[in-house]
Structure formats: structure tokens, C-alpha cells
Design a protein around this motif. Structure first.
Motif, mmCIF file in Angstrom:
data_model
loop_
_atom_site.group_PDB
_atom_site.id
_atom_site.type_symbol
_atom_site.label_atom_id
_atom_site.label_comp_id
_atom_site.label_asym_id
_atom_site.label_seq_id
_atom_site.Cartn_x
_atom_site.Cartn_y
_atom_site.Cartn_z
ATOM 1 N N PHE A 30 -5.131 13.938 -86.560
ATOM 2 C CA PHE A 30 -5.856 15.165 -86.228
ATOM 3 C C PHE A 30 -6.896 14.873 -85.166
ATOM 4 C CE2 PHE A 30 -8.339 13.292 -89.675
ATOM 5 C CZ PHE A 30 -9.662 13.475 -89.288
ATOM 6 N N THR A 31 -7.358 15.938 -84.517
ATOM 7 C CA THR A 31 -8.437 15.837 -83.531
ATOM 8 C C THR A 31 -9.596 16.713 -83.993
ATOM 9 O OG1 THR A 31 -7.475 17.625 -82.215
ATOM 10 C CG2 THR A 31 -6.903 15.365 -81.598
ATOM 11 N N ILE A 32 -10.786 16.372 -83.471
ATOM 12 C CA ILE A 32 -12.016 17.070 -83.838
ATOM 13 C C ILE A 32 -12.627 17.672 -82.591
ATOM 14 C CG2 ILE A 32 -14.315 16.815 -84.854
ATOM 15 C CD1 ILE A 32 -13.280 14.339 -86.341
ATOM 16 N N SER A 33 -13.077 18.917 -82.692
ATOM 17 C CA SER A 33 -13.816 19.525 -81.591
ATOM 18 C C SER A 33 -14.938 20.392 -82.166
ATOM 19 C CB SER A 33 -12.882 20.370 -80.707
ATOM 20 O OG SER A 33 -12.370 21.474 -81.442
ATOM 21 N N PRO A 34 -16.057 20.502 -81.452
ATOM 22 C CA PRO A 34 -16.323 19.877 -80.156
ATOM 23 C C PRO A 34 -16.552 18.376 -80.290
ATOM 24 C CG PRO A 34 -18.294 20.945 -80.957
ATOM 25 C CD PRO A 34 -17.216 21.291 -81.946
ATOM 26 N N ALA A 35 -16.565 17.697 -79.142
ATOM 27 C CA ALA A 35 -16.790 16.256 -79.174
ATOM 28 C C ALA A 35 -18.202 15.937 -79.644
ATOM 29 C CB ALA A 35 -16.528 15.656 -77.784
ATOM 30 N N LEU A 36 -19.162 16.790 -79.277
ATOM 31 C CA LEU A 36 -20.549 16.611 -79.693
ATOM 32 C C LEU A 36 -20.878 17.707 -80.707
ATOM 33 C CD1 LEU A 36 -23.322 15.193 -79.271
ATOM 34 C CD2 LEU A 36 -23.806 16.957 -77.596
ATOM 35 N N ILE A 37 -21.287 17.296 -81.883
ATOM 36 C CA ILE A 37 -21.487 18.253 -82.978
ATOM 37 C C ILE A 37 -22.968 18.304 -83.329
ATOM 38 C CG2 ILE A 37 -20.874 18.823 -85.346
ATOM 39 C CD1 ILE A 37 -18.335 17.079 -84.895
ATOM 40 N N CYS A 38 -23.524 19.499 -83.293
ATOM 41 C CA CYS A 38 -24.918 19.711 -83.640
ATOM 42 C C CYS A 38 -25.014 20.419 -84.990
ATOM 43 C CB CYS A 38 -25.620 20.537 -82.557
ATOM 44 S SG CYS A 38 -25.636 19.732 -80.936
ATOM 45 N N PHE A 39 -26.163 20.268 -85.606
ATOM 46 C CA PHE A 39 -26.414 20.912 -86.885
ATOM 47 C C PHE A 39 -26.180 22.422 -86.768
ATOM 48 C CE2 PHE A 39 -29.796 22.642 -89.839
ATOM 49 C CZ PHE A 39 -29.027 22.477 -90.988
ATOM 50 N N ASN A 40 -25.429 22.955 -87.738
ATOM 51 C CA ASN A 40 -25.065 24.373 -87.814
ATOM 52 C C ASN A 40 -23.921 24.755 -86.878
ATOM 53 O OD1 ASN A 40 -26.722 25.210 -89.917
ATOM 54 N ND2 ASN A 40 -28.460 25.603 -88.561
ATOM 55 N N ASP A 41 -23.353 23.788 -86.124
ATOM 56 C CA ASP A 41 -22.167 24.081 -85.315
ATOM 57 C C ASP A 41 -20.934 24.165 -86.220
ATOM 58 O OD1 ASP A 41 -23.547 24.128 -82.998
ATOM 59 O OD2 ASP A 41 -22.827 22.208 -82.224
ATOM 60 N N GLU A 42 -19.975 25.044 -85.841
ATOM 61 C CA GLU A 42 -18.688 25.058 -86.525
ATOM 62 C C GLU A 42 -17.795 23.983 -85.919
ATOM 63 O OE1 GLU A 42 -16.139 28.605 -88.110
ATOM 64 O OE2 GLU A 42 -15.518 28.216 -86.042
ATOM 65 N N VAL A 43 -17.255 23.129 -86.787
ATOM 66 C CA VAL A 43 -16.400 22.027 -86.354
ATOM 67 C C VAL A 43 -14.947 22.415 -86.626
ATOM 68 C CG1 VAL A 43 -15.950 19.558 -86.526
ATOM 69 C CG2 VAL A 43 -18.253 20.447 -87.005
ATOM 70 N N SER A 44 -14.086 22.246 -85.609
ATOM 71 C CA SER A 44 -12.661 22.561 -85.744
ATOM 72 C C SER A 44 -11.865 21.269 -85.896
ATOM 73 C CB SER A 44 -12.163 23.339 -84.525
ATOM 74 O OG SER A 44 -12.813 24.594 -84.436
#
Length: 612
Positions: free
Chosen positions: A293-307
Motif C-alpha cells: 500500500f501507499t500513504i498520502s500525503p507524504a507529509l502528515i500534520c495533526f488533524n490531516d486526513e491520511v489516505s
């Protein structure tokens, strides 16, 4: 025949040095003696008097450029004498005879030629899939373009060859006697070659073989199938694995299969009713089965939705996502919002048919949003003094926008600022993180005026004369050199020269001033004066700035009082007259009774000379 052309293409048509009474369809240099040879053929078709003659070149190598092939056709029509050329492919050979070629007709004398425009020597040209018609018109021909329409025809009959290229016969039927399985090819020459292939199997059982791969490396759901293509049932099958172990023996009038096997190579031996035996190896592979699997966005900030995007390989999959914070999902492609910054282990478990399972884990970092803040240099904050501001934001700040509240700004990380007026100012910082968003922080600072105390000018006093000093400046506290702490002080004149100073504190903004007090009670009277009206020494009066008042009595030499007056105006005095009459020159006696500003009394007697 079987020789090179004696003519070289060196002259434009018409020319007696070119082939006479010729159709140039086109005239250029080809070499059918070298591979891939091509086909040169001709034939007559139709019924008189409307027959047509066809001369055909199919994929004939160009001279010296043998990989460049020419395809074309010349058609002569009986009765009408119309000539057509169909050029399928006419390319250039850059290494031979300056790429010369001529397209047209020339008569038997070499003096008349009909040439397609742009296609005479030494012009260089190419053509693809085009038709040209030459129509008789008196003693010449008209040239027109027509659709490309070559006449299809075959040349010769069927030719049979074996798989080694050896000719074994011709015609529709041939007889062969192979001693092993052999492949035979039947070819019919035309523009290109039409062919078909026949395989004769000798002493074996021909069979079609099929394999079904296992679902994953650990499963045993593979299978193999052998299906004889002959017509000699029943068939006996013996299945053996790669270790030489016999797995299955079976007899069937059709196909046979081996199921529920792992990956590997299996040997099946088939014997038909005629006694022919063949053995075949069949390989069962493993279908791709990988969790990814892959993760986006590459840079994850607090409260961001991670796909989380599934890239797994496999059939009929089910999914179990473990996000590393105690939560999970069974969707094919999942999303998640983490409720705290930190490092998380994300795991994807895929499950497929035949009990196939695979797991992959990735680590992700959730960065905190920037926490803005700044500190200010220690108070007091005074007009005209430099104030330092220090960014103390937590995060990865990369951009700073300061507003000092007085209309001025800055973009440096740790600026300094000087205020020109006293007031309460709101200082505001907007800080942008290199990774995670923006933050704002503000605080009030109070800027006060630096006091400017103004004491009196340096002063001369008499001993014990009262002294009043005022700071003349607003402040929150005062400290005099005498130890007093009020805005104004009153002290007796010092006995000796003394420096008095005051410190005025306005909320920490400090101002100072000082005054020098000298002790010197001065009294003086000129020894002579000249009241002659010239504006110089016309009036007798005491000298001394510290007198509060005085009495002066003047006697002439006969003891007569000529002047007596008490005044506080030190500029008043005797003008040398008595009752309006000027007095004679001479020596006079004076008596002075004076009082200093300190209250001290003083008397003095002496002589004064009047001159004119």
C-alpha cells in the motif's frame, strides 16, 4: 538476362543514351539476386481483344541498399494502348548513383519522352501507394493520376518445404515419409508469400497441456490437465512429481487432470491404444500474492486526513487495516485521522482464497501543528530604546510576519524594534511552519517616556540661603542626591560648593539632571563714578546679585548728607546731584546697610570719588 543492365541512369529523358522504346515504370537500379530476393513476375489476363499484360515487382531489394525494397507494377491494356504504373513503395538508396530514377515513357528514337513531372534525371523523388495512367493522344501520351490499384495474382503453384527449408514437392498433393515429428510449409508465390504449416507427429501422443497456478506460495490449489489431440483412446496417464514420486495413475478415454497440488514441475506420461507414448513436463507456478500500500500525503500534520491506497496483488482479497492507534478498517482503500502527533506502525493484512495471507507494515510520522510564541527582552520599555523580540515557536518555522502595533513590520525571525512614542502596543506574530500550517501569537507591551528632569542653572548662593529644587518632570518615583524622594525639595544653602542631582523613574524609564550650587555672598561698590551723562558710570549703586535690599547714605566733605535711600532695586543709586543740582567733584563718604537674600545683614563704610 541474369546480368546487370548496361545502361546507367546519367541523362534526363529524352536521350539516345537511355533505353529506347521503353516504359520507365520507374527506371531505377534493383538487385533481385540478393536476399530477401523478392518476386519478379509477369502474366497476361483477360480475353482478346481486351486483355492486359502485368509486369510485377514485389519487395525487390534496391541495388546496394538491400534492406530497402521496391514494390511496383506495370499494366499494358490491349486495344486502348493505355499504360498504367502502380508504385506501392519506392524509396531512396542514398549510397548508389545519386539516388537517380526516371518515371515515364521514351520512344524508339530517343528524341521524344513523356515524363511524370519532377521525376526525370537528376531529380530525387519517392512514391508510395500511387497510380499513374499514360493515355495515348496523337503521337504522345497524357499523364493523369489514378487510384493505386495493382492487379493481384499468384505466380506458379504450391511449393512444399520441410522445417529445414528443403523442398519436398509441389502441387496440391505431396507424399512424405517422415521418421520423426516434422513440420511442413506450403507456400504460394505472389506479391509476398502466402503459406500454411502442417505438423506430422511420428511415434508420440500429441496433447494439449494446461496448468492452473496456485493462489499464493503457501497454498496447494494448483492443478494440471493433459488433453490428447489424437483419436486413439483409451489413454493411460501416469503423473510424477519433481521428486520422482508417482502421484496418480489413471485411464481415460479423454483428458486427465491432477488437482490440489503445490507449485512445481510435474511429468505426465501418456500411452494411447496404438502403443504410442509421450511424456510432457507441466509447470505450476504461483500467482502473485503480495500485500502493499501507499500513504498520502507524504507529509502528515495533526488533524490531516491520511489516505491508504491498496496496491496488493492477489485474487478475491479481503482487507484488514490496523492504523497503529487501536483503530482498524476492512475497506480496500482506507482513510484515517490521527488524534495525536506521533509515530505510528500501519499494518495491512490481506486474505485470499486457499487460506492465503500476507502482511505488510509501514511507519508514518504525524507532525504536530506549529505552536507559535515569542519572548520580549526584559522591561522597562522606553521610547527610543531598542526592544528585542525572540521567536520561541515550537515546530519547524520557516516564515515570520511581525506587526509591532505602530504601523511597522518585520520578516526576520528575531527582530529588534524602537518605538518613537509612548503607548500600549499589541505586538502580533504570524509564523508559518515548513511542514504544518500557520500559527499566531500576540502580546501587549507598554512603552513609557524617558523623563527629562530640568533643574535650575548652576547657581551661586550665600551661606544659609534657602534653596528650592524641582525635578520638573513626570515620573513614578524620584530620588535626590540628598535622599529625598519628592518631586521638589527645599534645602539650606550648603556651606561649600555642592552638586545636587535627581533620578526620575517613570515605570523603569530613567532620566537624570544635576545642578552646581556655589557659595559666594558678593558685595561691592565702585571707588569712583562720573555722572557726566555719557552713559558710563553715571550712577553709583552697589554690585552684587545676592542682595535683597540695601540703604545707601552719602556725605560730602563738610558732613552734609547728599543722598539717603533704601531699595530692593540694585540698579537704583546716586546720580551725583542734590535737589537737582550737580555736586562738585571730590571725595564723599558712604554708609551701606544691606540685607542678603539669605537674610543676613551687612554694613560697610567707605569713600567714593566723584569725577566729571
Amino acid at each position: 538476362a541474369l546480368a546487370y543492365s548496361p545502361w546507367t541512369i546519367s541523362y534526363p529523358a529524352p536521350s539516345t543514351l537511355n533505353p529506347l522504346n521503353a516504359i520507365y515504370g520507374p527506371w531505377h537500379d534493383v538487385d533481385p539476386s540478393v536476399p530477401p530476393f523478392g518476386t519478379v513476375a509477369f502474366g497476361t489476363f483477360g480475353t482478346a481483344p481486351n486483355r492486359f499484360f502485368v509486369y510485377n515487382f514485389c519487395s525487390v531489394p534496391m541495388f546496394q541498399c538491400n534492406d530497402t525494397l521496391f514494390t511496383g507494377q506495370i499494366i499494358l491494356f490491349e486495344g486502348t494502348n493505355i499504360i498504367e504504373t502502380n508504385i506501392g513503395e519506392k524509396r531512396l538508396c542514398p549510397t548508389w548513383n545519386s539516388q537517380a530514377a526516371i518515371h515515364g515513357l521514351q520512344d524508339s528514337t530517343g528524341t521524344v519522352a513523356v515524363i511524370v513531372p519532377g521525376r526525370n534525371f537528376p531529380e530525387v523523388w519517392t512514391a508510395f501507394n500511387e497510380g499513374t495512367r499514360f493515355t495515348p493522344n496523337g503521337n504522345s501520351y497524357d499523364i493523369t493520376s489514378v487510384p493505386y490499384a495493382p492487379v493481384p495474382f499468384a505466380v506458379g503453384g504450391l511449393v512444399w518445404k520441410d522445417e529445414n527449408g528443403l523442398e519436398v514437392g509441389s502441387g496440391f498433393d505431396v507424399t512424405v515419409n517422415p521418421d520423426s515429428t516434422t513440420q511442413y510449409i506450403a507456400t504460394l508465390a505472389s506479391c509476398g508469400f502466402s503459406s500454411d504449416t502442417l505438423t506430422i507427429t511420428v511415434g508420440s501422443v500429441a496433447a494439449e497441456l494446461f496448468a492452473t497456478n496456485i493462489s499464493c506460495a503457501s497454498s496447494n490449489d494448483g492443478s494440471v490437465l493433459a488433453d490428447p489431440v489424437g483419436n486413439f483412446p483409451p489413454y493411460n496417464y501416469v503423473w510424477i512429481d519433481a521428486s520422482g514420486d508417482t502421484l496418480q495413475v489413471n485411464s481415460s478415454s479423454s483428458s486427465d487432470s491432477l488437482i490440489n497440488i503445490t507449485s512445481g514441475t510435474y511429468l505426465v506420461t501418456i500411452t494411447d491404444s496404438g502403443g504410442c507414448v509421450s511424456s510432457y513436463n507441466i509447470t505450476v507456478g504461483s500467482n502473485p500474492f503480495n500485500a502493499a500500500f501507499t500513504i498520502s500525503p507524504a507529509l502528515i500534520c495533526f488533524n490531516d486526513e491520511v489516505s491508504f491506497t491498496n496496491n496488493s496483488e492477489g485474487d478475491n482479497l479481503s482487507y484488514n487495516w490496523l492504523f497503529g492507534d487501536g483503530t482498524s478498517s476492512d475497506l480496500e482503500n482506507a482513510s484515517h485521522i490521527y488524534d495525536a502527533p506521533g509515530t505510528y506502525e500501519v499494518q495491512l493484512v490481506i486474505s485470499g482464497q486457499a487460506g492465503c495471507i500476507d502482511t505488510v507494515t509501514q511507519q508514518l510520522q504525524v507532525y504536530p501543528n506549529i505552536l507559535p510564541g515569542f519572548s520580549v527582552s526584559d522591561a522597562p520599555y522606553c521610547v527610543g530604546n531598542e526592544i528585542s523580540f525572540t521567536d520561541v515557536s515550537v515546530g519547524n518555522a520557516g516564515l515570520w510576519e511581525w506587526d509591532f502595533g505602530d504601523g511597522t513590520t518585520s520578516t526576520v525571525q528575531n527582530p529588534t524594534h524602537t518605538y518613537s512614542v509612548p503607548d500600549t502596543f499589541l505586538v502580533h506574530l504570524t509564523v508559518t511552519d515548513n511542514f504544518c500550517g500557520q500559527g499566531e501569537f500576540s502580546t501587549f507591551i507598554v512603552v513609557n517616556t524617558i523623563p527629562t528632569p530640568q533643574l535650575r542653572e548652576d547657581t551661586i548662593l550665600c551661606t544659609n540661603e534657602p534653596l528650592i529644587l524641582s525635578a520638573n518632570a513626570a515620573g513614578t518615583s524620584y530620588l535626590w542626591s540628598t535622599g529625598d524622594t519628592s518631586p521638589t525639595i527645599s534645602v539650606p544653602a550648603p556651606e561649600e560648593t555642592t552638586n545636587y542631582s535627581v533620578i526620575v523613574d517613570n515605570y523603569g524609564c530613567i532620566g537624570t539632571d544635576s545642578v552646581l550650587i556655589s557659595i559666594d555672598c558678593v558685595f561691592g561698590l565702585p571707588s569712583a563714578f562720573s555722572p557726566n551723562g555719557d552713559g558710563k558710570n553715571d550712577l553709583l549703586h552697589p554690585l552684587g546679585s545676592l542682595l535683597s535690599d540695601y540703604q545707601m547714605i552719602i556725605y560730602n566733605r563738610w558732613g552734609q548728607e547728599v543722598y539717603n535711600r533704601r531699595t530692593n532695586n540694585l540698579l537704583e543709586g546716586w546720580d551725583g546731584q542734590l535737589n537737582g543740582e550737580p555736586q562738585e567733584m571730590g571725595v564723599y563718604v558712604f554708609i551701606i546697610n544691606a540685607t542678603f537674600v539669605s537674610g543676613e545683614s551687612f554694613s560697610k563704610t567707605g569713600n567714593i570719588t566723584l569725577v566729571r
